[in-house]
Scaffold this motif. Structure first.
Motif, PDB file in Angstrom:
ATOM      1  N   GLY A 218      -4.820  43.679  99.461  1.00 23.06           N
ATOM      2  CA  GLY A 218      -4.329  44.399  97.970  1.00 23.06           C
ATOM      3  C   GLY A 218      -4.248  43.039  97.168  1.00 23.06           C
ATOM      4  O   GLY A 218      -3.962  43.528  96.011  1.00 23.06           O
ATOM      5  N   ASP A 219      -4.395  41.805  97.414  1.00 19.18           N
ATOM      6  CA  ASP A 219      -3.899  40.902  96.561  1.00 19.18           C
ATOM      7  C   ASP A 219      -5.256  40.619  95.611  1.00 19.18           C
ATOM      8  O   ASP A 219      -5.165  39.779  94.312  1.00 19.18           O
ATOM      9  CB  ASP A 219      -3.531  39.751  97.327  1.00 19.18           C
ATOM     10  N   ALA A 220      -6.309  41.043  95.697  1.00 19.34           N
ATOM     11  CA  ALA A 220      -7.393  40.957  94.996  1.00 19.34           C
ATOM     12  C   ALA A 220      -8.140  42.336  94.262  1.00 19.34           C
ATOM     13  O   ALA A 220      -8.134  43.107  95.532  1.00 19.34           O
ATOM     14  CB  ALA A 220      -8.596  40.029  95.654  1.00 19.34           C
ATOM     15  N   THR A 221      -8.202  42.385  93.462  1.00 25.99           N
ATOM     16  CA  THR A 221      -8.860  43.648  92.696  1.00 25.99           C
ATOM     17  C   THR A 221      -9.859  43.331  91.774  1.00 25.99           C
ATOM     18  O   THR A 221     -10.068  42.129  91.249  1.00 25.99           O
ATOM     19  CB  THR A 221      -7.983  44.543  91.936  1.00 25.99           C
ATOM     20  N   SER A 222     -10.812  44.315  91.580  1.00 21.17           N
ATOM     21  CA  SER A 222     -11.912  44.002  90.496  1.00 21.17           C
ATOM     22  C   SER A 222     -12.406  45.461  89.797  1.00 21.17           C
ATOM     23  O   SER A 222     -12.333  46.219  90.529  1.00 21.17           O
ATOM     24  CB  SER A 222     -13.089  43.335  91.342  1.00 21.17           C
TER      25      SER A 222
END
Length: 125
Positions: free
Chosen positions: A55-59
């Motif tokens: 969940g620490d990376a989103t786009s």
């Protein structure tokens, strides 16, 4: 059997909100990124948002930034991914699909391994 099941679609007026959910089951989804794509009538499928396993990376697609938020809940046997959609516009009308891929987030549909059947979102003007 791997299953991705979307829910939460519907008809909403412009400016309104919807929250889509996708329940993924049938295998271990550890280290799997999850994504949302959509296909509008007469158009190709397009990337909307994706989130990494932790969940620490989103786009996000540029046109939904600031309006849509992707999140996930990594339970033991079922992973659930959400798409909170605010300030909806008629151009957001589409069938929304949930997808899963091993590894980091991706924006290309071709790198995703598993797909749901889709849920219809219709935004009236």
């Amino acid at each position: 059997q791997v299953q991705l099941v979307e829910s939460g679609g519907g008809l909403v007026q412009a400016g309104g909100s919807l929250r889509l959910s996708c329940a993924a089951s049938g295998r271990t989804f550890t280290n799997y990124a999850m994504g949302w794509f959509r296909r509008a009538p007469g158009k190709e499928r397009e990337f909307v948002a994706a989130i990494s396993w932790s969940g620490d990376a989103t786009s996000y697609k540029d046109s939904v930034k600031g309006r849509f938020t992707i999140s996930r809940d990594n339970a033991k046997n079922t992973v659930t991914v959400y798409l909170q959609m605010n300030s909806l516009k008629p151009e957001d009308t589409a069938v929304y699909y949930c997808a899963a891929k091993w590894g980091p987030v991706g924006v290309e549909a071709g790198v995703y391994d598993y797909w749901g059947q889709g849920t219809q979102v219709t935004v009236s003007s």
